[in-house]
Structures are given as C-alpha cells and as structure tokens.
Design a protein around this motif. Structure first.
Motif, PDB file in Angstrom:
ATOM      1  N   LEU A  87       0.817  -1.208   0.000  1.00  0.00           N
ATOM      2  CA  LEU A  87       0.000   0.000   0.000  1.00  0.00           C
ATOM      3  C   LEU A  87       0.853   1.261   0.000  1.00  0.00           C
ATOM      4  CD1 LEU A  87      -2.814   1.405   0.418  1.00  0.00           C
ATOM      5  CD2 LEU A  87      -2.414   1.152   2.884  1.00  0.00           C
ATOM      6  N   PHE A  88       0.507   2.187  -0.890  1.00  0.00           N
ATOM      7  CA  PHE A  88       1.002   3.567  -0.842  1.00  0.00           C
ATOM      8  C   PHE A  88      -0.229   4.415  -0.570  1.00  0.00           C
ATOM      9  CE2 PHE A  88       1.799   7.744  -2.459  1.00  0.00           C
ATOM     10  CZ  PHE A  88       3.152   7.980  -2.295  1.00  0.00           C
ATOM     11  N   ILE A  89      -0.239   5.174   0.540  1.00  0.00           N
ATOM     12  CA  ILE A  89      -1.458   5.878   0.941  1.00  0.00           C
ATOM     13  C   ILE A  89      -1.163   7.339   1.251  1.00  0.00           C
ATOM     14  CG2 ILE A  89      -1.235   5.290   3.399  1.00  0.00           C
ATOM     15  CD1 ILE A  89      -4.328   4.795   3.354  1.00  0.00           C
ATOM     16  N   GLY A  90      -2.142   8.195   0.967  1.00  0.00           N
ATOM     17  CA  GLY A  90      -1.993   9.632   1.193  1.00  0.00           C
ATOM     18  C   GLY A  90      -1.969  10.385  -0.127  1.00  0.00           C
ATOM     19  N   VAL A  91      -1.888  11.702  -0.055  1.00  0.00           N
ATOM     20  CA  VAL A  91      -1.797  12.519  -1.272  1.00  0.00           C
ATOM     21  C   VAL A  91      -0.568  12.075  -2.059  1.00  0.00           C
ATOM     22  CG1 VAL A  91      -1.557  14.851  -2.197  1.00  0.00           C
ATOM     23  CG2 VAL A  91      -2.953  14.459  -0.150  1.00  0.00           C
ATOM     24  N   VAL A  92      -0.754  11.811  -3.342  1.00  0.00           N
ATOM     25  CA  VAL A  92       0.321  11.245  -4.159  1.00  0.00           C
ATOM     26  C   VAL A  92       1.142  12.385  -4.774  1.00  0.00           C
ATOM     27  CG1 VAL A  92       0.887   9.647  -6.032  1.00  0.00           C
ATOM     28  CG2 VAL A  92      -1.205   9.294  -4.678  1.00  0.00           C
ATOM     29  N   ARG A  93       2.412  12.475  -4.343  1.00  0.00           N
ATOM     30  CA  ARG A  93       3.311  13.539  -4.818  1.00  0.00           C
ATOM     31  C   ARG A  93       4.636  12.936  -5.271  1.00  0.00           C
ATOM     32  NH1 ARG A  93       1.018  18.174  -2.568  1.00  0.00           N
ATOM     33  NH2 ARG A  93      -0.025  17.899  -0.552  1.00  0.00           N
ATOM     34  N   PHE A 131       7.526 -10.588  -7.416  1.00  0.00           N
ATOM     35  CA  PHE A 131       6.290 -11.146  -6.891  1.00  0.00           C
ATOM     36  C   PHE A 131       5.053 -10.359  -7.342  1.00  0.00           C
ATOM     37  CE2 PHE A 131       9.576 -12.427  -3.873  1.00  0.00           C
ATOM     38  CZ  PHE A 131       9.326 -13.794  -3.741  1.00  0.00           C
ATOM     39  N   SER A 132       5.182  -9.534  -8.373  1.00  0.00           N
ATOM     40  CA  SER A 132       4.053  -8.698  -8.789  1.00  0.00           C
ATOM     41  C   SER A 132       2.892  -9.510  -9.355  1.00  0.00           C
ATOM     42  CB  SER A 132       4.502  -7.661  -9.826  1.00  0.00           C
ATOM     43  OG  SER A 132       5.031  -8.285 -10.977  1.00  0.00           O
ATOM     44  N   ASP A 133       3.145 -10.768  -9.741  1.00  0.00           N
ATOM     45  CA  ASP A 133       2.049 -11.640 -10.165  1.00  0.00           C
ATOM     46  C   ASP A 133       1.218 -12.111  -8.975  1.00  0.00           C
ATOM     47  OD1 ASP A 133       2.525 -11.600 -12.900  1.00  0.00           O
ATOM     48  OD2 ASP A 133       4.010 -13.211 -12.776  1.00  0.00           O
ATOM     49  N   GLU A 134       1.836 -12.171  -7.818  1.00  0.00           N
ATOM     50  CA  GLU A 134       1.182 -12.734  -6.635  1.00  0.00           C
ATOM     51  C   GLU A 134       0.602 -11.663  -5.725  1.00  0.00           C
ATOM     52  OE1 GLU A 134       4.033 -15.248  -4.671  1.00  0.00           O
ATOM     53  OE2 GLU A 134       4.914 -15.834  -6.593  1.00  0.00           O
ATOM     54  N   CYS A 135       1.043 -10.419  -5.871  1.00  0.00           N
ATOM     55  CA  CYS A 135       0.620  -9.329  -4.982  1.00  0.00           C
ATOM     56  C   CYS A 135       0.074  -8.165  -5.800  1.00  0.00           C
ATOM     57  CB  CYS A 135       1.795  -8.825  -4.147  1.00  0.00           C
ATOM     58  SG  CYS A 135       2.631 -10.082  -3.174  1.00  0.00           S
ATOM     59  N   SER A 136      -0.661  -7.295  -5.132  1.00  0.00           N
ATOM     60  CA  SER A 136      -1.137  -6.059  -5.745  1.00  0.00           C
ATOM     61  C   SER A 136      -0.424  -4.867  -5.116  1.00  0.00           C
ATOM     62  CB  SER A 136      -2.652  -5.897  -5.547  1.00  0.00           C
ATOM     63  OG  SER A 136      -3.366  -6.915  -6.182  1.00  0.00           O
ATOM     64  N   LEU A 137      -0.287  -3.809  -5.893  1.00  0.00           N
ATOM     65  CA  LEU A 137       0.153  -2.521  -5.369  1.00  0.00           C
ATOM     66  C   LEU A 137      -1.061  -1.602  -5.368  1.00  0.00           C
ATOM     67  CD1 LEU A 137       2.241  -0.386  -4.479  1.00  0.00           C
ATOM     68  CD2 LEU A 137       2.671   0.077  -6.912  1.00  0.00           C
ATOM     69  N   VAL A 138      -1.459  -1.132  -4.209  1.00  0.00           N
ATOM     70  CA  VAL A 138      -2.608  -0.227  -4.094  1.00  0.00           C
ATOM     71  C   VAL A 138      -2.093   1.177  -3.818  1.00  0.00           C
ATOM     72  CG1 VAL A 138      -4.711   0.310  -2.813  1.00  0.00           C
ATOM     73  CG2 VAL A 138      -4.080  -2.080  -3.230  1.00  0.00           C
ATOM     74  N   ILE A 139      -2.452   2.113  -4.688  1.00  0.00           N
ATOM     75  CA  ILE A 139      -2.100   3.524  -4.505  1.00  0.00           C
ATOM     76  C   ILE A 139      -3.393   4.259  -4.184  1.00  0.00           C
ATOM     77  CG2 ILE A 139      -1.052   5.568  -5.554  1.00  0.00           C
ATOM     78  CD1 ILE A 139       0.433   3.666  -7.459  1.00  0.00           C
ATOM     79  N   ALA A 140      -3.545   4.645  -2.919  1.00  0.00           N
ATOM     80  CA  ALA A 140      -4.822   5.184  -2.447  1.00  0.00           C
ATOM     81  C   ALA A 140      -4.654   6.613  -1.951  1.00  0.00           C
ATOM     82  CB  ALA A 140      -5.376   4.298  -1.337  1.00  0.00           C
ATOM     83  N   GLY A 141      -5.248   7.551  -2.656  1.00  0.00           N
ATOM     84  CA  GLY A 141      -5.172   8.953  -2.271  1.00  0.00           C
ATOM     85  C   GLY A 141      -5.249   9.856  -3.481  1.00  0.00           C
ATOM     86  N   ARG A 147      -8.777   9.557  -5.071  1.00  0.00           N
ATOM     87  CA  ARG A 147      -9.709  10.453  -4.388  1.00  0.00           C
ATOM     88  C   ARG A 147      -9.292  10.544  -2.918  1.00  0.00           C
ATOM     89  NH1 ARG A 147     -12.816   6.874  -1.551  1.00  0.00           N
ATOM     90  NH2 ARG A 147     -13.135   4.814  -2.490  1.00  0.00           N
ATOM     91  N   TYR A 148      -9.889  11.505  -2.230  1.00  0.00           N
ATOM     92  CA  TYR A 148      -9.675  11.573  -0.789  1.00  0.00           C
ATOM     93  C   TYR A 148     -10.422  10.412  -0.140  1.00  0.00           C
ATOM     94  CZ  TYR A 148      -7.901  16.264  -1.630  1.00  0.00           C
ATOM     95  OH  TYR A 148      -7.166  17.338  -2.087  1.00  0.00           O
ATOM     96  N   LEU A 149      -9.785   9.743   0.801  1.00  0.00           N
ATOM     97  CA  LEU A 149     -10.359   8.564   1.427  1.00  0.00           C
ATOM     98  C   LEU A 149     -11.222   8.946   2.624  1.00  0.00           C
ATOM     99  CD1 LEU A 149      -7.077   6.430   1.531  1.00  0.00           C
ATOM    100  CD2 LEU A 149      -8.903   6.269  -0.186  1.00  0.00           C
ATOM    101  N   SER A 150     -12.245   8.122   2.880  1.00  0.00           N
ATOM    102  CA  SER A 150     -12.984   8.290   4.129  1.00  0.00           C
ATOM    103  C   SER A 150     -12.093   7.815   5.274  1.00  0.00           C
ATOM    104  CB  SER A 150     -14.282   7.478   4.099  1.00  0.00           C
ATOM    105  OG  SER A 150     -13.996   6.084   4.156  1.00  0.00           O
TER     106      SER A 150
END
Length: 375
Positions: free
Chosen positions: A209-215, A232-242, A265-268
């Motif tokens: 996970l990468f979380i927060g405003v993306v800069r 291992f990118s076939d076995e895992c996901s990268l989530v960019i949230a923010g 988007r801004y997360l709850s």
C-alpha cells in the motif's frame, strides 16, 4: 499561566488526531488551551471550537467556485478569531500549512495587536523543495517556531540564518491519537466490503500500500519503477490510495503496471483505517520530508512499513529492518523482495520491534509542550 489559542484548519476527520492529542497533553501542563479547528472535526475533545470551512470541508471537489467560497470562509474565521483575541489576549499558536497572503495578513495583524505569536511549522518548505517569501516572513515575525523533528529544525535554522534562530526554534514530538473514537464498526465493515470488490488479495493481506496525497516528493515514481521489476508482482497487488497532486502522466504510467490498483480520491476515515490494517506492507519511499503523520498512523494501526531512510523516519524508528536508502531503486527492490519472502514469525518480530514506540509517548509530549511554551 498562559492562555494558548491553537489555530489549525487542516483537522477534519482522521487529521483531527493531531489536535485531540495536543489538547489532551495541554491539560496536563500549566497552560490552558483552546483549539480552533475544521467544522468537520470528529473527536470529542474538550475546549475545541469548530470554525473553519463549514461548507467546503463537506465537499470533495475544489473547482474555482468552491475555492472562492473556501477563501471567504477562511477570512470569516480569521476575523472572528482576531476579534476574540482583542479581549482574551492569548498566545497565538498558528499551525502553518499554506502560503496564502490572507494567512500572512492574519499573523501580521496579530503582531500589530501586540499578541505573542508562535508558529508550528507543519511544512518548513513546499513539497517541491522551495520556500515561499510569505512563509519566510511569517517565520521571521513569529516569536517562537515549533517543529516535530530534528530534520525540520535543521532546515529551519538554515532558512532563517539568524543568530537567534537556535533559541527561537523549539521541538516536541508529533501529537497523535488513535482513530478508535471517530470510526464506527458499521462503516468499517462497509469500507471492507467495498474495498474487497476492487483489490485483489485484500482478504488474505497480499497487497502493498502507498497511501496519502500522491506527490513526486513522496517517491511515487521510484516505487512504480521498482514495482515494474518486482518478482512477486504476479502474486501481490500494489494499491495507490489517495488524491493525485497534479501528476497525471505518472498516474497513466501506474495504470499500465501489472496488478496496480489506483484509488484517486480523498479517502474516508474508515477506508484509511481499513486499508492500512489489511495491507501486507505500507510503503513510504519518501525522498525528503520534514513532516508526515502517515508513519504514526501505521504504528497506531499495527501496520508493517517499508521506509526510506529520510531523517524524519530514522529519527522515529532507528535501526528499523525494512529501511532502504532514499532515492535508491535497487535498494527498494531488494527490500520489496525481502519483505515478500518473510515468514509469519518474521513479521511478528518486526511488529513487536515497533510496539514500544508509544511507551511514555503522552508524557514525553506533555513535557515537550511545557518546555516549548515556557517563556
């Protein structure tokens, strides 16, 4: 002793944990404190006045019309605070997060009124590594400058280049509360359900996970490059949230990566908590930062982090095993691969290594505040 007015509008939702912790600590000092915060401040904190952005803090978008309304709301709040301070004569502790002229004017008027002005420097410089002239003027006008890291203190000393800078700058640790008070079980379950539909591996905690405003300054480009080589990118996901901060070309690049999920988007508050708690690792590849609450959030929520070795992080977690050299893609890739291969027992050991972080945290913060405001 002194009456302190904390003024911090960036406090809606989870961001309010800063003021909640600060106010709780002030109650253990010899000072009285009132905090002026966002209208959407969620914590049930004593001596808090919700005054900033009653309309626009409810909205996600920031078009020209909304920005105009927001500016009017800011002016209105500043006027109310100035009128009140004429009679109460507090020490103003302004929490600086913008370079607006109206903010500079507010500080200037406080000084004209003969008030003591402290400035808490949430950002010493902008995210592109420069310092606005108005921000520098505010630093110079302030009677005292408060920072939360030795790195920020060093940068500020260099920026001011004043003989008095060493005595003008004080430091105490970053105030931070848990999020238990502001999230509900029903909303957490709803957030879990929604995120499960979008994120592969959510239930078995196999996403990074990468979380927060993306800069750019947070090392997002380096992370994307490392992920493109991650075995291992076939076995895992990268989530960019923010919310992405005006770097659409990088977002397009991210959208083409294997198993990369973008939540732009801004997360709850509930999404923020759920994403961190359910991530296999939270990756913080920051390049240069003097202030960030993300690492504290992860520690509160028992998330396991992968960190660059910027001073802010190494000051908080010295000798942390999942640390790599800032800006070094090769080292980041090695750490990603190492982390993916860790056993449950290895992960348990890493989690235990950070459990003592909050030992005596509140007392240290109280002592730091008492010292910082001592005249």
């Amino acid at each position: 002793m002194g009456n302190i007015w904390n003024i911090y509008y960036g406090t809606r939702g989870a961001a309010g944990s800063y003021i909640d912790s600060l106010q709780r600590s002030f109650r253990k000092t010899s000072y009285s404190s009132i905090s002026f915060v966002s209208y959407l401040y969620k914590y049930k904190t004593l001596n808090v006045i919700k005054i900033f952005f009653p309309i626009t803090d409810r909205l996600q978008s920031r078009n020209i019309l909304i920005k105009g309304i927001r500016f009017i709301e800011l002016i209105f709040a500043y006027i109310i605070i100035l009128i009140g301070s004429l009679f109460k004569r507090p020490i103003i502790n302004y929490h600086l997060i913008d370079d607006l002229y109206i903010t500079y004017l507010f500080i200037h008027l406080c000084k004209i009124m003969g008030l003591s002005v402290f400035v808490t420097c949430h950002d010493v410089m902008s995210h592109i590594g420069t310092i606005n002239e108005r921000r520098l003027k505010i630093f110079k006008k302030a009677d005292r400058l408060i920072v939360h890291s030795e790195y920020a203190k060093g940068i500020l000393s260099g920026v001011l280049q004043e003989n008095s800078a060493e005595h003008k700058i004080v430091k105490y640790q970053f105030p931070s509360s848990s999020y238990n008070e502001i999230v509900t079980d029903d909303k957490l379950e709803s957030a879990k359900f929604q995120l499960t539909q979008h994120i592969a591996g959510f239930k078995n905690k196999s996403y990074f996970l990468f979380i927060g405003v993306v800069r750019r300054s947070k090392g997002i480009e380096m992370l994307l490059e490392a992920w493109s080589r991650f075995e291992f990118s076939d076995e895992c996901s990268l989530v960019i949230a923010g919310k992405w901060a005006g770097i659409d070309e990088i977002k397009v690049e991210a959208s083409h990566l294997k198993n990369c999920v973008i939540i732009d988007r801004y997360l709850s508050d509930e999404e923020y908590v759920v994403l961190i708690k359910n991530a296999k690792f939270i990756v913080l590849p920051y390049l240069d930062y003097a202030h960030s609450a993300i690492l504290l959030s992860c520690l509160h929520l028992e998330g396991i982090v992968i960190l660059s070795d910027i001073s802010l992080f190494t000051e908080m977690l010295p000798s942390y095993p999942l640390t790599f050299g800032k800006g070094d893609i090769h080292q980041l890739l090695l750490i990603l691969n190492k982390a993916a291969g860790l056993s449950k027992n290895d992960l348990l050991k890493i989690r235990k290594s950070t459990q003592g972080f909050f030992d005596d945290y509140d007392q240290k913060l109280t002592d730091g505040i008492q010292s910082a405001f001592h005249t």
